[in-house]
Write an enzyme that holds these catalytic residues in place. Structure first.
Site, PDB file in Angstrom:
ATOM      1  N   SER A 143       0.840  -1.205   0.000  1.00 40.36           N
ATOM      2  CA  SER A 143       0.000   0.000   0.000  1.00 40.36           C
ATOM      3  C   SER A 143       0.869   1.246   0.000  1.00 40.36           C
ATOM      4  O   SER A 143       2.007   1.217   0.489  1.00 40.36           O
ATOM      5  CB  SER A 143      -0.903   0.015   1.239  1.00 40.36           C
ATOM      6  OG  SER A 143      -1.527   1.272   1.410  1.00 40.36           O
ATOM      7  N   TYR A 157      -1.141  -0.486  10.325  1.00 39.49           N
ATOM      8  CA  TYR A 157      -1.310  -0.892   8.925  1.00 39.49           C
ATOM      9  C   TYR A 157      -0.143  -0.395   8.077  1.00 39.49           C
ATOM     10  O   TYR A 157       0.415  -1.141   7.268  1.00 39.49           O
ATOM     11  CB  TYR A 157      -2.633  -0.340   8.406  1.00 39.49           C
ATOM     12  CG  TYR A 157      -2.922  -0.637   6.962  1.00 39.49           C
ATOM     13  CD1 TYR A 157      -3.397  -1.881   6.574  1.00 39.49           C
ATOM     14  CD2 TYR A 157      -2.747   0.335   5.981  1.00 39.49           C
ATOM     15  CE1 TYR A 157      -3.688  -2.161   5.243  1.00 39.49           C
ATOM     16  CE2 TYR A 157      -3.038   0.081   4.658  1.00 39.49           C
ATOM     17  CZ  TYR A 157      -3.502  -1.171   4.292  1.00 39.49           C
ATOM     18  OH  TYR A 157      -3.775  -1.435   2.970  1.00 39.49           O
TER      19      TYR A 157
END
Length: 252
Positions: A143, A157
């Protein structure tokens, strides 16, 4: 008409929805026999029709808990038993779990985020490598948060997705003697996915889009295009790299 992946078998984890579904469909369109794993998002009928099927006619869709090593090992072996080989692994399982400031983050939740995003990638890679054909390909879906730290409340995350970059490069070095490549993609704002439907309000989406040089959000097909290239022979000399798929939102 032949595809770039004719005769190849691909396993896409978390392939029931969003980016994973887009990747699975794109690989199938290029001729690959595709297997998918899923847990919270059951594959729809279109996906089940277009992915690979076992000799008994059942689609190669496996429901499993991706943090369970025994289930992961059994699933990979089942794919090879059904198809005879494995050339491509796409590690797409992952998730935010929830937004929380670092000072308030519960250790158990922190560990859950790493389990879902990092441990799953490790487990599938560990058990796939011995069965992966020489000259095969691994792609890890990371990501942009791993690049820039993400937005507020996604510290775990972001850290987990950054860890995937290092693991990708370590895998690339270890697998190189067998001509197996390992790369990662780092998507930015990709809509039509449960991730942003759940965690990114429309006002925040509009604000992000306003800062994207290409002036639009991404979609699963945008990520799938990059992955398809990375698992084709066209990229056989590309390994250990991260491809940013974000419309110019972030430059490495």
């Amino acid at each position: 008409m032949t595809g770039r992946l004719d005769g190849r078998v691909a396993l896409v984890t978390g392939g029931g929805v969003g980016i994973g579904r887009g990747i699975a469909l794109a690989l199938a369109d290029e001729g690959a026999t595709v297997a998918v794993t899923h847990r919270t998002h059951t594959p729809d009928e279109e996906l089940l029709e277009r992915i690979g099927h076992a000799p008994d006619g059942s689609p190669l869709a496996f429901s499993l808990e991706a943090t369970n090593e025994d289930e992961v090992a059994r699933t990979i072996q089942a794919v090879v038993d059904a198809t005879g080989s494995l050339e491509v692994l796409v590690n797409n399982v992952g998730g935010l779990i929830g937004r929380c400031d670092i000072g308030e983050f519960d250790l158990a939740m922190w560990r859950e985020v790493f389990a879902v995003n990092v441990e799953t990638t490790f487990l599938f890679t560990k058990h796939a490598l011995p069965l992966l054909s020489d000259g095969g390909h691994i792609v890890n879906v990371s990501s942009v948060a791993g690049r820039n730290g993400g937005s507020r409340g996604v510290g775990a995350y972001a850290a987990a997705k950054a860890a995937l970059f290092a693991f990708t490069r370590a895998t690339a070095k270890e697998a190189a003697p067998r001509s197996i490549t390992a790369n990662a993609v780092a998507p930015g704002l990709i809509l039509d996915t449960p991730f942003h439907e759940t965690f990114t309000p429309e006002a925040d989406q509009r604000a992000i889009i306003a800062g994207i040089p290409l002036g639009r959000p991404g979609y699963p097909a945008d990520v799938a295009g990059a992955v398809t290239w990375l698992v084709s022979q066209e990229s056989s000399y590309v390994t250990g790299t991260i491809i940013d798929v974000n419309g110019g939102q972030y430059f490495a």
